[in-house]
Design a protein around this motif. Structure first.
Motif, PDB file in Angstrom:
ATOM      1  N   GLY A 137      -2.321   2.629   9.779  1.00 21.74           N
ATOM      2  CA  GLY A 137      -0.885   3.003   9.298  1.00 21.74           C
ATOM      3  C   GLY A 137      -0.775   4.447   8.947  1.00 21.74           C
ATOM      4  O   GLY A 137      -1.936   5.235   9.089  1.00 21.74           O
ATOM      5  N   VAL A 138       0.120   5.160   8.422  1.00 22.80           N
ATOM      6  CA  VAL A 138       0.131   6.467   7.986  1.00 22.80           C
ATOM      7  C   VAL A 138       0.158   6.454   6.331  1.00 22.80           C
ATOM      8  O   VAL A 138       0.970   5.707   5.970  1.00 22.80           O
ATOM      9  CB  VAL A 138       1.253   7.366   8.386  1.00 22.80           C
ATOM     10  CG1 VAL A 138       1.338   8.588   7.978  1.00 22.80           C
ATOM     11  CG2 VAL A 138       1.143   7.308   9.844  1.00 22.80           C
ATOM     12  N   CYS A 139      -0.726   7.097   5.665  1.00 22.54           N
ATOM     13  CA  CYS A 139      -1.136   7.007   4.234  1.00 22.54           C
ATOM     14  C   CYS A 139       0.223   7.764   3.539  1.00 22.54           C
ATOM     15  O   CYS A 139       0.635   8.903   4.279  1.00 22.54           O
ATOM     16  CB  CYS A 139      -2.062   7.455   3.879  1.00 22.54           C
ATOM     17  SG  CYS A 139      -2.518   9.352   3.955  1.00 22.54           S
ATOM     18  N   THR A 184       0.922  -1.176   0.095  1.00 21.09           N
ATOM     19  CA  THR A 184      -0.233  -0.048   0.015  1.00 21.09           C
ATOM     20  C   THR A 184       1.042   1.383   0.025  1.00 21.09           C
ATOM     21  O   THR A 184       0.441   2.270  -0.298  1.00 21.09           O
ATOM     22  CB  THR A 184      -0.854   0.002   1.227  1.00 21.09           C
ATOM     23  OG1 THR A 184      -0.284   0.213   2.509  1.00 21.09           O
ATOM     24  CG2 THR A 184      -1.721  -1.135   1.460  1.00 21.09           C
ATOM     25  N   GLY A 185       2.096   1.249   0.443  1.00 20.17           N
ATOM     26  CA  GLY A 185       2.912   2.377   0.420  1.00 20.17           C
ATOM     27  C   GLY A 185       2.707   3.217   1.968  1.00 20.17           C
ATOM     28  O   GLY A 185       3.110   3.992   2.212  1.00 20.17           O
ATOM     29  N   TYR A 186       1.739   2.429   3.055  1.00 18.69           N
ATOM     30  CA  TYR A 186       1.312   3.125   4.194  1.00 18.69           C
ATOM     31  C   TYR A 186       2.769   2.725   4.959  1.00 18.69           C
ATOM     32  O   TYR A 186       3.621   1.863   4.787  1.00 18.69           O
ATOM     33  CB  TYR A 186       0.478   2.494   4.805  1.00 18.69           C
ATOM     34  CG  TYR A 186      -1.158   3.008   4.301  1.00 18.69           C
ATOM     35  CD1 TYR A 186      -1.220   3.215   3.114  1.00 18.69           C
ATOM     36  CD2 TYR A 186      -1.878   3.421   5.130  1.00 18.69           C
ATOM     37  CE1 TYR A 186      -2.481   3.545   2.377  1.00 18.69           C
ATOM     38  CE2 TYR A 186      -3.279   4.144   4.927  1.00 18.69           C
ATOM     39  CZ  TYR A 186      -3.253   4.122   3.535  1.00 18.69           C
ATOM     40  OH  TYR A 186      -4.755   4.739   3.137  1.00 18.69           O
ATOM     41  N   VAL A 187       2.888   3.624   6.026  1.00 23.69           N
ATOM     42  CA  VAL A 187       4.119   3.332   6.782  1.00 23.69           C
ATOM     43  C   VAL A 187       3.555   3.127   8.234  1.00 23.69           C
ATOM     44  O   VAL A 187       2.269   3.363   8.673  1.00 23.69           O
ATOM     45  CB  VAL A 187       5.198   4.520   6.782  1.00 23.69           C
ATOM     46  CG1 VAL A 187       5.777   4.614   5.362  1.00 23.69           C
ATOM     47  CG2 VAL A 187       4.510   5.833   7.273  1.00 23.69           C
ATOM     48  N   GLU A 188       4.261   2.546   9.102  1.00 26.51           N
ATOM     49  CA  GLU A 188       3.984   2.423  10.722  1.00 26.51           C
ATOM     50  C   GLU A 188       2.730   1.538  10.586  1.00 26.51           C
ATOM     51  O   GLU A 188       1.624   1.755  11.282  1.00 26.51           O
ATOM     52  CB  GLU A 188       3.955   3.671  11.480  1.00 26.51           C
ATOM     53  CG  GLU A 188       5.209   4.545  11.412  1.00 26.51           C
ATOM     54  CD  GLU A 188       4.789   6.002  12.200  1.00 26.51           C
ATOM     55  OE1 GLU A 188       3.596   5.828  12.740  1.00 26.51           O
ATOM     56  OE2 GLU A 188       5.315   6.835  11.671  1.00 26.51           O
ATOM     57  N   VAL A 189       2.621   0.340   9.988  1.00 26.22           N
ATOM     58  CA  VAL A 189       1.583  -0.425   9.738  1.00 26.22           C
ATOM     59  C   VAL A 189       1.329  -1.370  10.886  1.00 26.22           C
ATOM     60  O   VAL A 189       2.149  -1.853  11.410  1.00 26.22           O
ATOM     61  CB  VAL A 189       1.536  -1.206   8.419  1.00 26.22           C
ATOM     62  CG1 VAL A 189       0.212  -2.100   8.438  1.00 26.22           C
ATOM     63  CG2 VAL A 189       1.301  -0.311   7.218  1.00 26.22           C
ATOM     64  N   SER A 190       0.148  -1.452  11.499  1.00 28.57           N
ATOM     65  CA  SER A 190      -0.209  -2.347  12.417  1.00 28.57           C
ATOM     66  C   SER A 190      -1.434  -2.826  12.098  1.00 28.57           C
ATOM     67  O   SER A 190      -2.414  -2.395  11.419  1.00 28.57           O
ATOM     68  CB  SER A 190      -0.108  -1.526  13.815  1.00 28.57           C
ATOM     69  OG  SER A 190      -0.987  -0.632  13.986  1.00 28.57           O
ATOM     70  N   CYS A 243      -5.987   5.421   7.801  1.00 27.09           N
ATOM     71  CA  CYS A 243      -4.868   6.240   8.111  1.00 27.09           C
ATOM     72  C   CYS A 243      -5.014   6.834   9.567  1.00 27.09           C
ATOM     73  O   CYS A 243      -6.004   7.481   9.836  1.00 27.09           O
ATOM     74  CB  CYS A 243      -4.483   7.439   7.158  1.00 27.09           C
ATOM     75  SG  CYS A 243      -3.417   8.405   7.448  1.00 27.09           S
ATOM     76  N   SER A 285      -8.765   8.518   6.674  1.00 27.86           N
ATOM     77  CA  SER A 285      -9.149   7.730   5.368  1.00 27.86           C
ATOM     78  C   SER A 285      -9.123   6.262   5.643  1.00 27.86           C
ATOM     79  O   SER A 285      -8.146   5.782   6.227  1.00 27.86           O
ATOM     80  CB  SER A 285      -8.424   8.408   4.211  1.00 27.86           C
ATOM     81  OG  SER A 285      -7.232   7.947   4.076  1.00 27.86           O
TER      82      SER A 285
END
Lengths: 131, 131
Positions: free
Chosen positions: B119-121, A106-112, B81, B86
């Motif tokens: 996560g952070v988008c 997804t390109g998301y960071v800090e995923v949990s 996010c 979102s």
DNA sequence: GTGGCTGCAAAATGTTTGCACGGAT
DNA sequence: ATCCGTGCAAACATTTTGCAGCCAC
């Protein structure tokens, strides 16, 4: 800035530990009030939040009903019985690369992630379909 | 016993489809009211429930904020996010034996699970740490 | 002493429900 | 003629917040 160690906080901590099995904020409140009737529900909520923040409790967000709090800090999941509402621990079984995979995808960071299981507990299943 | 196909139900269905991206009940209500101010929020809730029950919509329980509804019926997960709130789709990545494994491990039957990622988008991440 | 913590009540949020009525079948 | 679905408002459930005073540091 400094966090204080109040009687109320200790009472909340003890209540969650004593109740052991994932009490809701309300259940914690009831337990605290039994011995200390002057403690307010807002204080219980605030201390549950504070203790979770400090990692002394685990905040379990239940997609349905009220959130629950766990004194057990080891990594594990929960399963709720859709019949009686009880909640018990389940060891982690999903791969630990799950968040990583989603992050890459997804390109998301800090995923949990949050994961909660549902099912019918052995007790309720027996009651439903006896012999 | 017979379910009726009312104008309101169609409006709710259309609103969820039009909003596309996992609206909350409140957002669906706002969208419906724009063109049909007399529709009540209770009706929106009831129709969202009815449509989900019929499998025409997917009810996404968000452990945090308000539940969301998805017109896309194919199996997938969601990631929210934690910055902007979102929600977008994520393909299923956890093994499909997950429920089975938990069932075997616990003795529970009819096991299912809810999983939501956080996560952070990319957009928010860029904003937070530019260049 | 002082600023975080508390108690109280009220607000906020999200969802459900009771009830009488109107409309589809 | 039924009786389901609706609109309205109120209830409900859970959590948060504003505020004045208190108490642990």
């Amino acid at each position: 800035m400094e966090k204080r160690n109040t009687i109320q906080k200790r009472l909340v901590m003890e209540a969650v530990t004593r109740l052991a099995s994932h009490p809701t904020a309300d259940e914690v409140y009831a337990e605290v009030v039994r011995t200390h009737p002057s403690v307010s529900k807002a204080t219980v909520y605030r201390n549950l939040g504070s203790l979770s923040e400090d990692g002394r409790l685990r905040h379990i967000r239940m997609p349905n009903g009220a959130d629950r709090f766990d004194h057990c800090l080891t990594e594990h999941r929960h399963i709720a019985c859709i019949q009686c509402g009880s909640v018990r621990d389940v060891p982690v079984t999903e791969p630990d690369t799950l968040d990583e995979d989603v992050a890459h995808g997804t390109g998301y960071v800090e995923v949990s992630h949050d994961i909660v299981f549902y099912g019918v507990c052995p007790g309720c299943a027996a009651f439903r379909a006896p012999r």
